[in-house]
Design an enzyme around this catalytic site. Structure first.
Site, PDB file in Angstrom:
ATOM      1  CE  LYS A 113      21.118  48.158  30.700  1.00 57.21           C
ATOM      2  NZ  LYS A 113      20.771  49.443  31.269  1.00 57.21           N
ATOM      3  CE  LYS A 200      27.775  50.435  31.076  1.00 53.45           C
ATOM      4  NZ  LYS A 200      27.101  51.604  30.690  1.00 53.45           N
ATOM      5  CE  LYS A 203      23.636  54.934  37.448  1.00 51.37           C
ATOM      6  NZ  LYS A 203      22.975  54.485  36.216  1.00 51.37           N
TER       7      LYS A 203
HETATM    8  N1  AQP Z   1      31.769  52.308  33.326  1.00 47.74           N
HETATM    9  C1  AQP Z   1      31.574  53.437  32.685  1.00 47.74           C
HETATM   10  N2  AQP Z   1      32.611  54.102  32.140  1.00 47.74           N
HETATM   11  C2  AQP Z   1      32.431  55.275  31.494  1.00 47.74           C
HETATM   12  N3  AQP Z   1      31.230  55.871  31.366  1.00 47.74           N
HETATM   13  C3  AQP Z   1      30.153  55.254  31.912  1.00 47.74           C
HETATM   14  N4  AQP Z   1      28.838  55.576  31.971  1.00 47.74           N
HETATM   15  C4  AQP Z   1      28.177  54.629  32.648  1.00 47.74           C
HETATM   16  N5  AQP Z   1      29.028  53.667  33.046  1.00 47.74           N
HETATM   17  C5  AQP Z   1      30.262  54.017  32.603  1.00 47.74           C
HETATM   18  C6  AQP Z   1      28.286  56.778  31.375  1.00 47.74           C
HETATM   19  O1  AQP Z   1      27.410  57.387  32.311  1.00 47.74           O
HETATM   20  C7  AQP Z   1      26.335  57.995  31.610  1.00 47.74           C
HETATM   21  C8  AQP Z   1      25.029  57.676  32.230  1.00 47.74           C
HETATM   22  O2  AQP Z   1      24.827  56.325  32.346  1.00 47.74           O
HETATM   23  P1  AQP Z   1      23.403  55.773  32.778  1.00 47.74           P
HETATM   24  O3  AQP Z   1      23.338  55.624  34.223  1.00 47.74           O
HETATM   25  O4  AQP Z   1      22.321  56.589  32.186  1.00 47.74           O
HETATM   26  O5  AQP Z   1      23.322  54.408  32.058  1.00 47.74           O
HETATM   27  P2  AQP Z   1      24.387  53.312  31.869  1.00 47.74           P
HETATM   28  O6  AQP Z   1      25.369  53.704  30.830  1.00 47.74           O
HETATM   29  O7  AQP Z   1      23.602  52.069  31.599  1.00 47.74           O
HETATM   30  O8  AQP Z   1      25.138  53.276  33.274  1.00 47.74           O
HETATM   31  P3  AQP Z   1      25.193  52.113  34.306  1.00 47.74           P
HETATM   32  O9  AQP Z   1      25.936  52.523  35.492  1.00 47.74           O
HETATM   33  O10 AQP Z   1      25.655  50.860  33.617  1.00 47.74           O
HETATM   34  O11 AQP Z   1      23.689  51.992  34.724  1.00 47.74           O
HETATM   35  P4  AQP Z   1      22.750  50.745  34.739  1.00 47.74           P
HETATM   36  O12 AQP Z   1      23.551  49.663  35.409  1.00 47.74           O
HETATM   37  O13 AQP Z   1      21.578  51.219  35.537  1.00 47.74           O
HETATM   38  O14 AQP Z   1      22.400  50.408  33.317  1.00 47.74           O
HETATM   39  C9  AQP Z   1      26.419  57.576  30.158  1.00 47.74           C
HETATM   40  O15 AQP Z   1      26.959  58.662  29.421  1.00 47.74           O
HETATM   41  C10 AQP Z   1      27.378  56.424  30.183  1.00 47.74           C
HETATM   42  O16 AQP Z   1      28.129  56.310  28.979  1.00 47.74           O
END
Ligand code: AQP
Length: 336
Positions: A113, A200, A203
């Protein structure tokens, strides 16, 4: 017998997507009867990357509403907003002062990041795993559901609890913090981007077309699937590293249709993209329909939702205040 306690959360950094649901919230729903479940909306984590103050509260409430829309039950689980329980920030500071800087500099997610943010990278982003450790350790969680991407952070939380707190300020017979174990989520729940099968679904991907949001209307789901990246090969298959997009879309179909992999292969192995994509889009629309209906009802009763979150906060505070007192006492602070 007391049920093992589980803690997890999602950041309100935007619309929740299929990955958040299939990789996290769907599993939480299944744990509610067998475990003592605490789920928070981790809004303090959401500001570790640049954020829009006009969106934060809106995304926080919408994330909580989606937890319930996906099947989290307020009579079984404690749901709360992280920043409403001030012990998260307090424990984070106490742990900060005990955590070696080089433990944080090694974190893969920070490195990934930080590269994207260049000179703007905040201390908060580096500190993200310590805040996550505080979230987990505050509630004496026995188990933390983790995907591959969060394993390193959980290991850090365990090391902080064991090596930096318990062994320095406690004893084997009287540990200060409970050392949590990972609850490994079954394979197949990692959802990849629709525009790049090796990244992956996320968001924060600037390309909206890379993800299916849980609240996307049917026409948009159809459009996103239609535009999803494909390859020139005929037929569909799982686990071919040369064909990450085929594997990802077939995987999503298997999860949302609830069919065993072999049955999915029987149905789709010889299909071309033109036939498979509408099938997948329909399955997604139908799977998300009840979630969207529930969400509309919940968000229309915002006052009720806020009340439930207040109750969650009270229950969370009850547990968290005991932990923070244990840590303060062990570290030698003057009693307040
Ligand atoms: N693509 C994914 N596949 C499976 N699990 C996922 N998670 C996120 N993306 C996937 C799971 O969702 C939970 C919460 O995620 P988060 O929002 O706290 O943070 P993250 O993992 O960083 O998710 P994002 O969507 O990628 O958010 P941003 O872009 O804001 O960083 C976790 O249990 C994660 O494993």
């Amino acid at each position: 017998m007391t049920k093992p306690r589980v803690l997890s959360g999602v950041q309100p950094t935007g619309s929740l997507h299929l990955g958040n649901w299939l990789g996290a919230i769907k599993n939480w729903v299944e744990l509610q009867d067998s475990h003592d479940t605490f789920f928070c909306v981790v809004d303090l984590h959401a500001i570790t990357v640049p954020h829009d103050p006009h969106e934060l509260a809106k995304n926080t409430i919408s994330t909580a509403a989606l937890y319930y829309a996906c099947g989290i039950d307020s009579s079984k689980s404690t749901v709360f907003v992280q920043s409403h329980v001030s012990s998260h920030s307090e424990l984070c500071w106490l742990l900060d002062c005990l955590t070696p800087l080089n433990w944080l500099e090694r974190m893969i997610q920070f490195k990934e990041k930080a590269v994207k943010q260049g000179d703007n990278v905040s201390v908060g982003l580096l500190n993200y795993p310590v805040l996550m450790a505080a979230d987990i350790l505050l509630y004496d969680a026995d188990l933390v559901p983790v995907g591959e991407d969060q394993k390193q952070h959980l290991e850090l939380a365990r090391n902080i609890a064991q090596q930096r707190v318990n062994s320095r300020f406690g004893s084997e017979e009287k540990p200060i913090l409970k050392v949590p174990e990972p609850l490994i989520i079954k394979e197949g729940a990692r959802v990849m981007s629709l525009t790049d099968g090796t990244a992956k679904m996320s968001k924060s991907d600037p390309n909206e077309g890379s993800r299916i949001n849980l609240l996307d209307p049917p026409e948009l789901i159809v459009k996103k699937i239609k535009r999803a990246k494909t390859d020139p090969m005929i037929g569909l298959e799982f686990d071919n590293p040369e064909r990450p997009e085929a594997s990802n879309l077939l995987n999503i179909y298997a999860i949302v249709s609830g069919l065993e992999r072999q049955l999915v292969l029987n149905e789709c192995a010889s299909m071309g993209w033109g036939k498979f994509k509408p099938l997948l889009a329909d399955a997604l629309v139908e799977t998300l329909r009840p979630v969207q209906t529930n969400y509309a009802e919940i968000i229309a009763n915002k006052t009720e939702l806020i009340d439930i979150l207040k109750q969650g906060r009270e229950k969370a505070e009850e547990v968290a205040s005991k932990t923070i007192k244990r840590v303060r006492d062990a570290m030698g602070f003057l009693e307040a």
